[in-house]
Design an enzyme around this catalytic site. Structure first.
Site, PDB file in Angstrom:
ATOM      1  N   GLY A  13       0.936  -1.305   0.016  1.00  0.00           N
ATOM      2  CA  GLY A  13      -0.165   0.054   0.094  1.00  0.00           C
ATOM      3  C   GLY A  13       0.928   1.248   0.066  1.00  0.00           C
ATOM      4  O   GLY A  13       0.471   2.242   0.700  1.00  0.00           O
ATOM      5  N   ALA A  14       1.761   1.188  -0.787  1.00  0.00           N
ATOM      6  CA  ALA A  14       2.926   2.331  -0.815  1.00  0.00           C
ATOM      7  C   ALA A  14       2.966   3.395  -1.922  1.00  0.00           C
ATOM      8  O   ALA A  14       3.741   4.050  -1.926  1.00  0.00           O
ATOM      9  CB  ALA A  14       4.360   1.595  -0.776  1.00  0.00           C
ATOM     10  N   ARG A  16       0.980   5.920  -1.848  1.00  0.00           N
ATOM     11  CA  ARG A  16       0.650   7.034  -1.524  1.00  0.00           C
ATOM     12  C   ARG A  16       0.347   7.263  -0.048  1.00  0.00           C
ATOM     13  O   ARG A  16       0.452   6.211   0.626  1.00  0.00           O
ATOM     14  CB  ARG A  16      -0.734   7.663  -2.046  1.00  0.00           C
ATOM     15  CG  ARG A  16      -1.976   7.134  -1.574  1.00  0.00           C
ATOM     16  CD  ARG A  16      -3.304   7.454  -2.370  1.00  0.00           C
ATOM     17  NE  ARG A  16      -3.398   6.706  -3.682  1.00  0.00           N
ATOM     18  CZ  ARG A  16      -4.583   7.320  -4.766  1.00  0.00           C
ATOM     19  NH1 ARG A  16      -5.494   7.990  -4.085  1.00  0.00           N
ATOM     20  NH2 ARG A  16      -4.426   6.570  -5.718  1.00  0.00           N
ATOM     21  N   ASN A  89       0.809  -2.531   5.187  1.00  0.00           N
ATOM     22  CA  ASN A  89       0.209  -1.079   5.160  1.00  0.00           C
ATOM     23  C   ASN A  89      -0.937  -0.903   4.540  1.00  0.00           C
ATOM     24  O   ASN A  89      -1.879  -0.469   4.740  1.00  0.00           O
ATOM     25  CB  ASN A  89       1.271   0.139   4.791  1.00  0.00           C
ATOM     26  CG  ASN A  89       0.383   1.338   4.639  1.00  0.00           C
ATOM     27  OD1 ASN A  89      -0.227   1.929   5.768  1.00  0.00           O
ATOM     28  ND2 ASN A  89       0.100   1.785   3.609  1.00  0.00           N
ATOM     29  N   SER A 146      -5.148   0.390  13.339  1.00  0.00           N
ATOM     30  CA  SER A 146      -5.790   1.749  13.638  1.00  0.00           C
ATOM     31  C   SER A 146      -6.258   1.859  14.981  1.00  0.00           C
ATOM     32  O   SER A 146      -6.667   0.774  15.603  1.00  0.00           O
ATOM     33  CB  SER A 146      -6.778   1.568  12.369  1.00  0.00           C
ATOM     34  OG  SER A 146      -7.791   2.746  12.758  1.00  0.00           O
ATOM     35  N   TYR A 160     -13.789  -2.388   8.314  1.00  0.00           N
ATOM     36  CA  TYR A 160     -12.669  -1.619   8.686  1.00  0.00           C
ATOM     37  C   TYR A 160     -12.288  -1.970  10.252  1.00  0.00           C
ATOM     38  O   TYR A 160     -11.086  -2.485  10.697  1.00  0.00           O
ATOM     39  CB  TYR A 160     -12.595  -0.216   8.601  1.00  0.00           C
ATOM     40  CG  TYR A 160     -11.266   0.427   8.380  1.00  0.00           C
ATOM     41  CD1 TYR A 160     -10.370   0.425   7.630  1.00  0.00           C
ATOM     42  CD2 TYR A 160     -10.956   1.266   9.801  1.00  0.00           C
ATOM     43  CE1 TYR A 160      -9.067   0.962   7.719  1.00  0.00           C
ATOM     44  CE2 TYR A 160      -9.701   1.908   9.774  1.00  0.00           C
ATOM     45  CZ  TYR A 160      -8.783   1.702   8.885  1.00  0.00           C
ATOM     46  OH  TYR A 160      -7.616   2.403   8.969  1.00  0.00           O
ATOM     47  N   LYS A 164      -8.806  -4.377  11.464  1.00  0.00           N
ATOM     48  CA  LYS A 164      -7.812  -3.549  12.251  1.00  0.00           C
ATOM     49  C   LYS A 164      -7.617  -4.316  13.372  1.00  0.00           C
ATOM     50  O   LYS A 164      -6.494  -4.499  14.016  1.00  0.00           O
ATOM     51  CB  LYS A 164      -7.864  -2.008  12.248  1.00  0.00           C
ATOM     52  CG  LYS A 164      -7.886  -1.403  11.009  1.00  0.00           C
ATOM     53  CD  LYS A 164      -6.448  -1.943  10.098  1.00  0.00           C
ATOM     54  CE  LYS A 164      -6.451  -0.916   8.979  1.00  0.00           C
ATOM     55  NZ  LYS A 164      -5.176  -1.318   8.032  1.00  0.00           N
ATOM     56  N   ILE A 193      -5.030  10.714  10.924  1.00  0.00           N
ATOM     57  CA  ILE A 193      -3.817  10.972  10.127  1.00  0.00           C
ATOM     58  C   ILE A 193      -4.170  11.856   8.881  1.00  0.00           C
ATOM     59  O   ILE A 193      -5.241  11.143   8.141  1.00  0.00           O
ATOM     60  CB  ILE A 193      -2.929   9.715   9.667  1.00  0.00           C
ATOM     61  CG1 ILE A 193      -2.589   8.990  11.086  1.00  0.00           C
ATOM     62  CG2 ILE A 193      -1.897  10.172   8.854  1.00  0.00           C
ATOM     63  CD1 ILE A 193      -1.746   9.722  11.888  1.00  0.00           C
TER      64      ILE A 193
END
Length: 253
Positions: A13-14, A16, A89, A146, A160, A164, A193
């Protein structure tokens, strides 16, 4: 400081946001980094941002596919050598007009998609890298969980939050089963974030959230990258099975 000089790192998941910031941090500290994302255009932009093409491998990858996870690990091995650090990620948090779907109205396909990417993806990528880490007698697995998996949430959907929370359980089992192999596993639980995922909830939601943060600001992807780099370092070798809360004091235990 190059704590990770010549270390081999995979970040999923890199393309962005948090994932890109984590990849940048490892590259800044000397690592050879494989970045994975499921969108080719986003991945190309990430490559341009990171530079250092001699130390960078980019691969379009669906982490929910065992075949793709294995291919990511094997291509990284062939290009750079055995993987030492894996950062899981990749994740999604679907919204509908900026709002989560409540459980009573949630589509089963959406539920399965989130669990497949967020949780099964972390399992498959960890599984794909374990033999390489065991062969080295060293490994660091960092799972980006998360705050939504730690406590109640009004913003994220049930899928979600469940995924997590599941990542933190997976982290503890990885730490238990592979500690004697020289492998540690830890999770990071970010609070709010600044990211595309947070922006999807809308400015009003983020402004209200800001009022609850004791340090008086939203987190940045760089805040999470710094935590990931620490947990992946050799200095953190006696930390395993832990969840590090990075939320500006919003959630405290």
């Amino acid at each position: 400081m190059e704590r990770f000089a010549r270390e081999v790192v995979i970040v999923t998941g890199a393309g962005r946001g948090i994932g890109l910031a984590i990849a940048q941090r490892f590259m800044d500290e000397g690592a050879y980094v494989a970045i994975a994302d499921n969108q080719a255009e986003v991945l190309e932009q990430a490559q341009n941002t990171l530079g250092h093409r001699e130390r960078l491998l980019a691969m379009v990858c669906d982490v929910s596919s065992a075949q793709d996870a294995q291919r990511l690990a094997q291509q990284t091995l062939q290009r750079f050598g055995p993987v030492g650090v894996l950062v899981n990620n990749a994740g999604i948090s679907p919204k509908h007009a900026g709002v989560k779907a409540p459980i009573a109205e949630m589509d089963e396909a959406e539920w399965r998609q989130v669990l497949d990417i967020n949780l099964t993806g972390a399992f498959l990528c960890s599984q794909a890298c374990l033999e390489q880490m065991k062969g080295r007698g060293f490994g660091r697995i960092v799972n980006i969980a998360s705050q939504a998996g730690r406590t109640r949430t009004d913003i994220a959907g049930a899928h979600y939050a469940a995924s997590k929370a599941g990542m933190m359980g997976l982290t503890r089992v990885l730490a238990t089963e592979h500690g004697r192999d020289g492998i540690t596993a830890n999770a990071i639980a970010p609070g709010r974030i600044e990211s595309a995922m947070a922006a999807a909830a809308g400015a009003a939601v983020n402004a209200a959230y800001l009022e609850r943060i004791p340090v008086g600001r939203l987190g940045t992807p760089q805040d999470i990258a710094a935590a990931a780099a620490f947990l992946a370092s050799r200095e953190a070798g006696f930390i395993s099975g832990a969840t590090l809360d990075v939320n500006g004091g919003t959630f405290m235990i």
